[in-house]
Scaffold this motif. Sequence first.
Motif, PDB file in Angstrom:
ATOM      1  N   MET A   1       0.839  -1.193   0.000  1.00 28.35           N
ATOM      2  CA  MET A   1       0.000   0.000   0.000  1.00 28.35           C
ATOM      3  C   MET A   1       0.879   1.251   0.000  1.00 28.35           C
ATOM      4  O   MET A   1       1.862   1.337   0.715  1.00 28.35           O
ATOM      5  CB  MET A   1      -0.897   0.016   1.246  1.00 28.35           C
ATOM      6  N   ILE A   2       0.531   2.222  -0.801  1.00 32.02           N
ATOM      7  CA  ILE A   2       1.257   3.481  -0.834  1.00 32.02           C
ATOM      8  C   ILE A   2       0.893   4.282   0.413  1.00 32.02           C
ATOM      9  O   ILE A   2      -0.280   4.454   0.741  1.00 32.02           O
ATOM     10  CB  ILE A   2       0.915   4.260  -2.113  1.00 32.02           C
ATOM     11  N   VAL A   3       1.903   4.782   1.108  1.00 34.81           N
ATOM     12  CA  VAL A   3       1.682   5.465   2.380  1.00 34.81           C
ATOM     13  C   VAL A   3       0.965   6.798   2.185  1.00 34.81           C
ATOM     14  O   VAL A   3       0.074   7.154   2.955  1.00 34.81           O
ATOM     15  CB  VAL A   3       3.028   5.662   3.104  1.00 34.81           C
ATOM     16  N   GLY A 159     -13.199  -0.224  12.347  1.00 35.51           N
ATOM     17  CA  GLY A 159     -12.143  -0.655  11.451  1.00 35.51           C
ATOM     18  C   GLY A 159     -10.880   0.138  11.716  1.00 35.51           C
ATOM     19  O   GLY A 159     -10.950   1.281  12.176  1.00 35.51           O
ATOM     20  N   TRP A 160      -9.759  -0.414  11.405  1.00 35.99           N
ATOM     21  CA  TRP A 160      -8.459   0.078  11.849  1.00 35.99           C
ATOM     22  C   TRP A 160      -8.277   1.568  11.609  1.00 35.99           C
ATOM     23  O   TRP A 160      -8.452   2.097  10.537  1.00 35.99           O
ATOM     24  CB  TRP A 160      -7.359  -0.750  11.189  1.00 35.99           C
ATOM     25  N   ILE A 161      -7.879   2.228  12.634  1.00 36.29           N
ATOM     26  CA  ILE A 161      -7.563   3.631  12.853  1.00 36.29           C
ATOM     27  C   ILE A 161      -8.326   4.597  11.958  1.00 36.29           C
ATOM     28  O   ILE A 161      -8.063   4.727  10.767  1.00 36.29           O
ATOM     29  CB  ILE A 161      -6.050   3.856  12.740  1.00 36.29           C
ATOM     30  N   LEU A 162      -9.265   5.244  12.619  1.00 31.98           N
ATOM     31  CA  LEU A 162     -10.004   6.353  12.025  1.00 31.98           C
ATOM     32  C   LEU A 162     -10.694   5.979  10.721  1.00 31.98           C
ATOM     33  O   LEU A 162     -10.657   6.709   9.742  1.00 31.98           O
ATOM     34  CB  LEU A 162      -9.073   7.561  11.809  1.00 31.98           C
ATOM     35  N   LYS A 163     -11.350   4.807  10.721  1.00 33.99           N
ATOM     36  CA  LYS A 163     -12.066   4.372   9.527  1.00 33.99           C
ATOM     37  C   LYS A 163     -13.088   5.418   9.088  1.00 33.99           C
ATOM     38  O   LYS A 163     -13.271   5.677   7.895  1.00 33.99           O
ATOM     39  CB  LYS A 163     -12.767   3.043   9.814  1.00 33.99           C
ATOM     40  N   ASP A 197      -6.136  20.017  13.903  1.00 33.97           N
ATOM     41  CA  ASP A 197      -5.589  20.489  12.627  1.00 33.97           C
ATOM     42  C   ASP A 197      -4.573  19.499  12.073  1.00 33.97           C
ATOM     43  O   ASP A 197      -4.536  19.236  10.860  1.00 33.97           O
ATOM     44  CB  ASP A 197      -4.928  21.861  12.810  1.00 33.97           C
ATOM     45  N   ALA A 198      -3.749  18.938  12.962  1.00 34.54           N
ATOM     46  CA  ALA A 198      -2.732  17.976  12.520  1.00 34.54           C
ATOM     47  C   ALA A 198      -3.386  16.700  11.998  1.00 34.54           C
ATOM     48  O   ALA A 198      -2.945  16.130  10.985  1.00 34.54           O
ATOM     49  CB  ALA A 198      -1.781  17.667  13.668  1.00 34.54           C
ATOM     50  N   VAL A 199      -4.433  16.223  12.684  1.00 32.93           N
ATOM     51  CA  VAL A 199      -5.135  15.020  12.240  1.00 32.93           C
ATOM     52  C   VAL A 199      -5.771  15.242  10.870  1.00 32.93           C
ATOM     53  O   VAL A 199      -5.685  14.390   9.972  1.00 32.93           O
ATOM     54  CB  VAL A 199      -6.204  14.601  13.273  1.00 32.93           C
ATOM     55  N   VAL A 200      -6.425  16.381  10.697  1.00 36.91           N
ATOM     56  CA  VAL A 200      -7.077  16.672   9.423  1.00 36.91           C
ATOM     57  C   VAL A 200      -6.048  16.750   8.297  1.00 36.91           C
ATOM     58  O   VAL A 200      -6.240  16.166   7.221  1.00 36.91           O
ATOM     59  CB  VAL A 200      -7.886  17.981   9.520  1.00 36.91           C
ATOM     60  N   LEU A 201      -4.937  17.446   8.529  1.00 35.50           N
ATOM     61  CA  LEU A 201      -3.889  17.520   7.523  1.00 35.50           C
ATOM     62  C   LEU A 201      -3.384  16.129   7.162  1.00 35.50           C
ATOM     63  O   LEU A 201      -3.257  15.778   5.975  1.00 35.50           O
ATOM     64  CB  LEU A 201      -2.726  18.379   8.044  1.00 35.50           C
ATOM     65  N   THR A 202      -3.111  15.318   8.186  1.00 34.83           N
ATOM     66  CA  THR A 202      -2.556  13.993   7.939  1.00 34.83           C
ATOM     67  C   THR A 202      -3.504  13.137   7.120  1.00 34.83           C
ATOM     68  O   THR A 202      -3.119  12.559   6.092  1.00 34.83           O
ATOM     69  CB  THR A 202      -2.225  13.303   9.274  1.00 34.83           C
ATOM     70  N   PHE A 203      -4.757  13.032   7.553  1.00 29.54           N
ATOM     71  CA  PHE A 203      -5.657  12.088   6.906  1.00 29.54           C
ATOM     72  C   PHE A 203      -6.254  12.621   5.601  1.00 29.54           C
ATOM     73  O   PHE A 203      -6.947  11.896   4.908  1.00 29.54           O
ATOM     74  CB  PHE A 203      -6.729  11.623   7.887  1.00 29.54           C
ATOM     75  N   THR A 204      -5.938  13.857   5.264  1.00 26.74           N
ATOM     76  CA  THR A 204      -6.243  14.352   3.924  1.00 26.74           C
ATOM     77  C   THR A 204      -5.284  13.724   2.913  1.00 26.74           C
ATOM     78  O   THR A 204      -5.647  13.491   1.761  1.00 26.74           O
ATOM     79  CB  THR A 204      -6.126  15.886   3.879  1.00 26.74           C
ATOM     80  N   HIS A 205      -4.057  13.420   3.355  1.00 26.16           N
ATOM     81  CA  HIS A 205      -3.006  13.000   2.426  1.00 26.16           C
ATOM     82  C   HIS A 205      -2.417  11.623   2.714  1.00 26.16           C
ATOM     83  O   HIS A 205      -1.605  11.141   1.924  1.00 26.16           O
ATOM     84  CB  HIS A 205      -1.864  14.019   2.465  1.00 26.16           C
ATOM     85  N   PHE A 206      -2.810  10.982   3.809  1.00 30.42           N
ATOM     86  CA  PHE A 206      -2.134   9.769   4.288  1.00 30.42           C
ATOM     87  C   PHE A 206      -3.071   8.564   4.220  1.00 30.42           C
ATOM     88  O   PHE A 206      -4.261   8.675   4.530  1.00 30.42           O
ATOM     89  CB  PHE A 206      -1.667  10.007   5.733  1.00 30.42           C
ATOM     90  N   ASN A 207      -2.515   7.420   3.810  1.00 22.44           N
ATOM     91  CA  ASN A 207      -3.261   6.157   3.795  1.00 22.44           C
ATOM     92  C   ASN A 207      -2.855   5.317   5.000  1.00 22.44           C
ATOM     93  O   ASN A 207      -1.752   4.757   5.017  1.00 22.44           O
ATOM     94  CB  ASN A 207      -2.960   5.371   2.516  1.00 22.44           C
ATOM     95  N   PRO A 208      -3.698   5.216   6.019  1.00 27.52           N
ATOM     96  CA  PRO A 208      -3.317   4.445   7.212  1.00 27.52           C
ATOM     97  C   PRO A 208      -3.389   2.945   6.971  1.00 27.52           C
ATOM     98  O   PRO A 208      -3.994   2.476   6.001  1.00 27.52           O
ATOM     99  CB  PRO A 208      -4.368   4.866   8.241  1.00 27.52           C
ATOM    100  N   ARG A 209      -2.765   2.206   7.861  1.00 28.78           N
ATOM    101  CA  ARG A 209      -2.932   0.747   7.854  1.00 28.78           C
ATOM    102  C   ARG A 209      -4.398   0.441   8.118  1.00 28.78           C
ATOM    103  O   ARG A 209      -5.026   1.077   8.952  1.00 28.78           O
ATOM    104  CB  ARG A 209      -2.054   0.102   8.931  1.00 28.78           C
ATOM    105  N   ARG A 210      -4.931  -0.560   7.403  1.00 33.16           N
ATOM    106  CA  ARG A 210      -6.356  -0.873   7.528  1.00 33.16           C
ATOM    107  C   ARG A 210      -6.624  -2.110   8.392  1.00 33.16           C
ATOM    108  O   ARG A 210      -7.740  -2.308   8.846  1.00 33.16           O
ATOM    109  CB  ARG A 210      -6.968  -1.115   6.136  1.00 33.16           C
ATOM    110  N   GLU A 211      -5.607  -2.965   8.571  1.00 36.28           N
ATOM    111  CA  GLU A 211      -5.866  -4.226   9.259  1.00 36.28           C
ATOM    112  C   GLU A 211      -6.099  -4.007  10.748  1.00 36.28           C
ATOM    113  O   GLU A 211      -5.613  -3.046  11.328  1.00 36.28           O
ATOM    114  CB  GLU A 211      -4.712  -5.213   9.043  1.00 36.28           C
TER     115      GLU A 211
END
Length: 280
Positions: A1-3, A159-163, A197-211
Amino acid sequence: MIVYKSEAGRREILDHYRRVLDAWPVPAEHVRVPTREGETFVLVSGPPDAPPLVLLHGSGANASMWRGDVSTWSRHFRTYAVDLVGEPGLSAPSRPALGSGAVALWLDDVLDGLGVTRAALVGTSLGGWTALDYAVRRPERVTRLALICPGGVGRQKVGWILKALLTRPFRGRDGGLRESAMTVAGLDGERDRQALDAVVLTFTHFNPRREKLPVFSDDALRGLTMPVLVIAGECDAMIDSHQTARRVRKCVPHATVRLLPGVGHAVFGQAGPIDEFLRA
């Protein structure tokens, strides 16, 4: 998976992270440790001759999450704030398989590269799972274990982290994302604005682990002989903190367990109690 979802998004996240590092509240060394999973970034603070303390952040985060705590801990400890591999920090994008022993082997490399034989561990969420996994597999290397809303003990509710952050419709640049972060992580829009603000910035651009995180057996928990502190929010929307508390109290009777009323998955303001535990 691309990070990361895009190269531009990666740059935006890391530019923000570097600005936080530039404003780190205590003097710090930036260390890069070669490991079998790729280079690992570690932010090192505190007296060189002080006892070692390793800090492991949660999913979708990096060492910046400890900036409110490090001033307290680095007075009496040599703190090593590690950027977990595969997360939005300055470590390699590798994601070792959870529950396979690969994460512990990576952390072996990190500690060996730092010259740390034994250390106290503090971990939150995914970092709490990582710390607990290491304590189970390498008890001789862990002097004390402090876990904040750790995964792998109580039932994972979503589901894994902030589904929810990944599935809610967007309204504007971050509308649904910001609302979901407040709900899922238990963040307050005003009090926790910086973290939000940091969470929103991160999850706008980041693909978390899903498992889902592997769950530790009762026997694994019973094998924890070092002092253990567990802190969790009673209102955690992601992990069943009450089940976490029950299992730890049953399997690790010498552990100290604290459930914080009115607190969700994001736990702040515990530097003092954790410092007391680490120095006991």
